[in-house]
Motif scaffolding. Sequence first.
Motif, PDB file in Angstrom:
ATOM      1  N   ALA A 176       1.780  -5.347  -9.743  1.00 47.20           N
ATOM      2  CA  ALA A 176       2.661  -4.177  -9.794  1.00 47.20           C
ATOM      3  C   ALA A 176       3.966  -4.481 -10.524  1.00 47.20           C
ATOM      4  CB  ALA A 176       2.956  -3.710  -8.375  1.00 47.20           C
ATOM      5  N   GLY A 177       4.124  -5.710 -10.989  1.00 51.56           N
ATOM      6  CA  GLY A 177       5.348  -6.095 -11.684  1.00 51.56           C
ATOM      7  C   GLY A 177       6.547  -6.194 -10.759  1.00 51.56           C
TER       8      GLY A 177
ATOM      9  N   ALA B 153       7.989  -5.176   0.840  1.00 51.82           N
ATOM     10  CA  ALA B 153       6.812  -6.037   0.735  1.00 51.82           C
ATOM     11  C   ALA B 153       7.211  -7.438   0.287  1.00 51.82           C
ATOM     12  CB  ALA B 153       5.803  -5.434  -0.228  1.00 51.82           C
ATOM     13  N   GLY B 154       8.142  -7.518  -0.668  1.00 49.09           N
ATOM     14  CA  GLY B 154       8.577  -8.824  -1.152  1.00 49.09           C
ATOM     15  C   GLY B 154       9.280  -9.634  -0.083  1.00 49.09           C
ATOM     16  N   VAL B 155      10.090  -8.962   0.755  1.00 50.59           N
ATOM     17  CA  VAL B 155      10.784  -9.668   1.833  1.00 50.59           C
ATOM     18  C   VAL B 155       9.784 -10.316   2.772  1.00 50.59           C
ATOM     19  CG1 VAL B 155      12.263  -9.381   3.843  1.00 50.59           C
ATOM     20  CG2 VAL B 155      12.836  -8.221   1.683  1.00 50.59           C
ATOM     21  N   HIS B 156       8.779  -9.550   3.182  1.00 45.01           N
ATOM     22  CA  HIS B 156       7.782 -10.093   4.111  1.00 45.01           C
ATOM     23  C   HIS B 156       6.897 -11.143   3.434  1.00 45.01           C
ATOM     24  CE1 HIS B 156       8.715  -7.541   7.533  1.00 45.01           C
ATOM     25  NE2 HIS B 156       8.791  -6.499   6.716  1.00 45.01           N
TER      26      HIS B 156
ATOM     27  N   LYS C 218       0.932 -12.044  -3.019  1.00 44.95           N
ATOM     28  CA  LYS C 218       1.670 -12.382  -4.229  1.00 44.95           C
ATOM     29  C   LYS C 218       0.990 -11.775  -5.455  1.00 44.95           C
ATOM     30  CE  LYS C 218       3.078 -16.637  -4.794  1.00 44.95           C
ATOM     31  NZ  LYS C 218       3.085 -18.092  -5.116  1.00 44.95           N
ATOM     32  N   ASN C 219      -0.324 -11.850  -5.506  1.00 51.78           N
ATOM     33  CA  ASN C 219      -1.057 -11.302  -6.651  1.00 51.78           C
ATOM     34  C   ASN C 219      -0.890  -9.792  -6.749  1.00 51.78           C
ATOM     35  OD1 ASN C 219      -1.914 -13.883  -7.264  1.00 51.78           O
ATOM     36  ND2 ASN C 219      -3.897 -13.660  -6.215  1.00 51.78           N
ATOM     37  N   LYS C 220      -0.882  -9.110  -5.615  1.00 47.18           N
ATOM     38  CA  LYS C 220      -0.696  -7.656  -5.636  1.00 47.18           C
ATOM     39  C   LYS C 220       0.696  -7.300  -6.159  1.00 47.18           C
ATOM     40  CE  LYS C 220      -3.886  -6.598  -1.814  1.00 47.18           C
ATOM     41  NZ  LYS C 220      -4.778  -5.657  -2.522  1.00 47.18           N
TER      42      LYS C 220
ATOM     43  N   LYS D 178       0.831  -1.212   0.000  1.00 47.07           N
ATOM     44  CA  LYS D 178       0.000   0.000   0.000  1.00 47.07           C
ATOM     45  C   LYS D 178       0.860   1.254   0.000  1.00 47.07           C
ATOM     46  CE  LYS D 178      -3.998   1.966   2.384  1.00 47.07           C
ATOM     47  NZ  LYS D 178      -4.959   1.819   3.502  1.00 47.07           N
ATOM     48  N   LYS D 179       2.025   1.185   0.661  1.00 49.57           N
ATOM     49  CA  LYS D 179       2.938   2.326   0.676  1.00 49.57           C
ATOM     50  C   LYS D 179       3.875   2.332  -0.545  1.00 49.57           C
ATOM     51  CE  LYS D 179       4.851   3.277   4.655  1.00 49.57           C
ATOM     52  NZ  LYS D 179       4.315   4.619   4.950  1.00 49.57           N
ATOM     53  N   LYS D 180       3.704   1.324  -1.434  1.00 51.88           N
ATOM     54  CA  LYS D 180       4.513   1.180  -2.658  1.00 51.88           C
ATOM     55  C   LYS D 180       5.999   0.980  -2.351  1.00 51.88           C
ATOM     56  CE  LYS D 180       1.287   3.757  -5.567  1.00 51.88           C
ATOM     57  NZ  LYS D 180       1.093   4.857  -6.547  1.00 51.88           N
TER      58      LYS D 180
END
Length: 479
Positions: free
Chosen positions: A432-433, A408-411, A426-428, A401-403
């Motif tokens: 976002a690529g 985000a990927g680490v968590h 994962k879908n989000k 959400k904070k981009k």
Amino acid sequence: MTSPGSTHQPPDDARKSATPAMAPLLDGAPQAGHQDDAPRARFAHDMAAYAAQHRITPWRGQFADFLEQILPTGATLLARNAHQYLWDMMRWNGQTDGGGRFRCRLFDDELFGIDEAIDRVAAYFKAAAAGSEVGRRMLLLLGPPSGGKSTMVILLKRGLEEYSHSSEGALYGIDGCPVHESPLHLVPHGMRADFRASYGVELQGELCPHCRARLEEQYAGDFLRMPVERIHISEAGRCGIGTYAPHDPTTADLADLVGSVDLSKVAQYGDEGDPRAWSWSGAVYAASRGMLEMIEILKVKREFLYTLEHFPNHHRALASMAKLGLRQKSAQPGGARYTVSCFFERAIAYAPHDVTARMVYGNYLLATGQDTAALEQLDAASRLAPEQATIQYNLGLMYVKKKEYEKAGVHAHKAYALGFPLPGLKNKLKAAGKWREAPPAPPATEAASVPDAVAPPASAAEPAVAPVEETVPAPPSGA
């Protein structure tokens, strides 16, 4: 005594003296032959019959008179409890159709389209009257506005009032008792087995403190001299029907339900603990022998307040308080002394290492748009319990959400490595690529089989806390 259906006629002089008193009722009436004559005449006749049927013929006497004159006519009916009395009232007003389905005529002209709900209410009273444990529960009517809840209760109250005037629904109480107590409670316990053998009825119940004090002081324990009267259920007369509507939760007084000490009588009886010095004015006492209506009782949510005042980090109560605040769109729900955030901050101060309280608080903060504060709570929970997959997943959603996709990927990888089942994060990241597959795990070594490398014990399993992408925080099932 003249019965309601008596054909006894008054003498001629009495009829003549009564005629002028009836004349005003005919003023303005249509002339003979008018088309409205018949309905109006029928209504006048029905009014007279109703008045005759409901004319109160009081019965009063001592308990000895009650045993001799009243009890032999129907001991089973006189020993009914409130559930049995109300169910008999519904049967008195009902019938069973050809398909074996019970229908209560009380509701026929007022309630439509809720036959299933009416059947469930009837089933509740039938089971309670039979002695089922369901009789220990309150009957809660839930539904949208104008759904018929209040109308159903009003019809039940009117039915009770009507039934108490019938011979089948005759009720008797101890004269002067504030709760209209059954005179059968005067039968001593030592004689109740003989009563059962004589009348085939099991007696249950105790004398109220007020009547016990009167029996000892006014009648020297001679229960046969206690006065008894016939009573009629009346909401307006506060006999057999009580109504309680919650006031402003901050000023509501328990005395509305159970009364309070009557200071004017304390000097007379010399002790606040004397039952005769109690006001007995609460709705619960008015409802004795009948029913108590409690209007919109769930709005106050006092169970949350009590629990949180005594157990600050009670997870279910915290989650319920958060839900209430979100539903009311208020930082301080109605009836709460503090804001929702204040309850959570108190819980965290009380138990700083409580991971679940921080998780539920983070969910609430996210739902109210306080992203930065939510991230602080989730991050603190992650440091306290890095092995909990739900925390890692929620943090990943927050960083998406904070981009901040790298964090985000680490968590996300941590969450999925710990077995989190939902693919939403994962879908989000894919959308976002920014999704990157996790590197392959190193091959297992012999060290993995030694005791120092085993997985955490089952007691360390994470509580089931909903992901932050849900709009309302759910109570943890393991709390």
